[in-house]
Scaffold this motif. Structure first.
Motif, mmCIF file in Angstrom:
data_model
loop_
_atom_site.group_PDB
_atom_site.id
_atom_site.type_symbol
_atom_site.label_atom_id
_atom_site.label_comp_id
_atom_site.label_asym_id
_atom_site.label_seq_id
_atom_site.Cartn_x
_atom_site.Cartn_y
_atom_site.Cartn_z
ATOM 1 N N TYR A 4 -12.114 -14.122 -19.361
ATOM 2 C CA TYR A 4 -12.716 -12.918 -19.939
ATOM 3 C C TYR A 4 -14.104 -13.216 -20.501
ATOM 4 N N LEU A 5 -14.218 -14.277 -21.278
ATOM 5 C CA LEU A 5 -15.505 -14.612 -21.884
ATOM 6 C C LEU A 5 -16.546 -14.973 -20.827
ATOM 7 N N ALA A 6 -16.125 -15.676 -19.781
ATOM 8 C CA ALA A 6 -17.054 -16.026 -18.706
ATOM 9 C C ALA A 6 -17.540 -14.782 -17.972
ATOM 10 N N GLU A 7 -16.634 -13.828 -17.748
ATOM 11 C CA GLU A 7 -17.025 -12.578 -17.080
ATOM 12 C C GLU A 7 -18.003 -11.785 -17.940
ATOM 13 N N LYS A 43 -18.275 -20.133 -26.602
ATOM 14 C CA LYS A 43 -16.929 -19.788 -27.052
ATOM 15 C C LYS A 43 -15.903 -19.972 -25.942
ATOM 16 N N SER A 44 -16.312 -19.747 -24.696
ATOM 17 C CA SER A 44 -15.364 -19.890 -23.593
ATOM 18 C C SER A 44 -14.962 -21.350 -23.408
ATOM 19 N N ASP A 45 -15.834 -22.280 -23.780
ATOM 20 C CA ASP A 45 -15.498 -23.698 -23.692
ATOM 21 C C ASP A 45 -14.348 -24.061 -24.635
ATOM 22 N N GLU A 46 -14.245 -23.336 -25.741
ATOM 23 C CA GLU A 46 -13.229 -23.616 -26.752
ATOM 24 C C GLU A 46 -11.987 -22.734 -26.587
ATOM 25 N N ALA A 47 -12.056 -21.725 -25.731
ATOM 26 C CA ALA A 47 -10.982 -20.750 -25.602
ATOM 27 C C ALA A 47 -9.840 -21.277 -24.743
ATOM 28 N N PRO A 48 -8.646 -20.711 -24.951
ATOM 29 C CA PRO A 48 -7.526 -21.085 -24.083
ATOM 30 C C PRO A 48 -7.753 -20.566 -22.668
ATOM 31 N N GLU A 49 -7.023 -21.120 -21.715
ATOM 32 C CA GLU A 49 -7.191 -20.741 -20.306
ATOM 33 C C GLU A 49 -6.941 -19.256 -20.070
ATOM 34 N N THR A 50 -5.937 -18.694 -20.715
ATOM 35 C CA THR A 50 -5.620 -17.283 -20.510
ATOM 36 C C THR A 50 -5.560 -16.572 -21.842
ATOM 37 N N SER A 51 -5.793 -15.281 -21.801
ATOM 38 C CA SER A 51 -5.676 -14.471 -22.999
ATOM 39 C C SER A 51 -4.204 -14.231 -23.284
ATOM 40 N N SER A 52 -3.847 -14.245 -24.528
ATOM 41 C CA SER A 52 -2.464 -13.926 -24.861
ATOM 42 C C SER A 52 -2.332 -12.418 -24.933
#
Length: 59
Positions: free
Chosen positions: A6-9, A40-49
């Motif tokens: 999501y953040l990358a998009e 922030k995407s570097d620190e984010a989990p792979e998928t959104s909960s």
């Protein structure tokens, strides 16, 4: 927290808007926000909960 995808998009969308604008101040702001989202995407989990009350489909 939002997931990596999501953040990358969102960052990619901001970069497209930055390239499309002719106002350098707007472009700079969009680039800064895209860089922030990318960081922030570097620190984010792979998928959104999902929301706690949403059941995941089986299969």
């Amino acid at each position: 927290m939002a997931g990596k995808k999501y953040l990358a998009e969102q960052a990619a969308t901001l970069l497209k808007f930055a390239q499309a604008t002719t106002n350098p101040d707007v472009a700079a702001g969009l680039l800064a926000k895209a860089a922030d989202l990318s960081s922030k995407s570097d620190e984010a989990p792979e998928t959104s909960s999902g929301a706690p009350d949403v059941e995941q489909p089986e299969g």
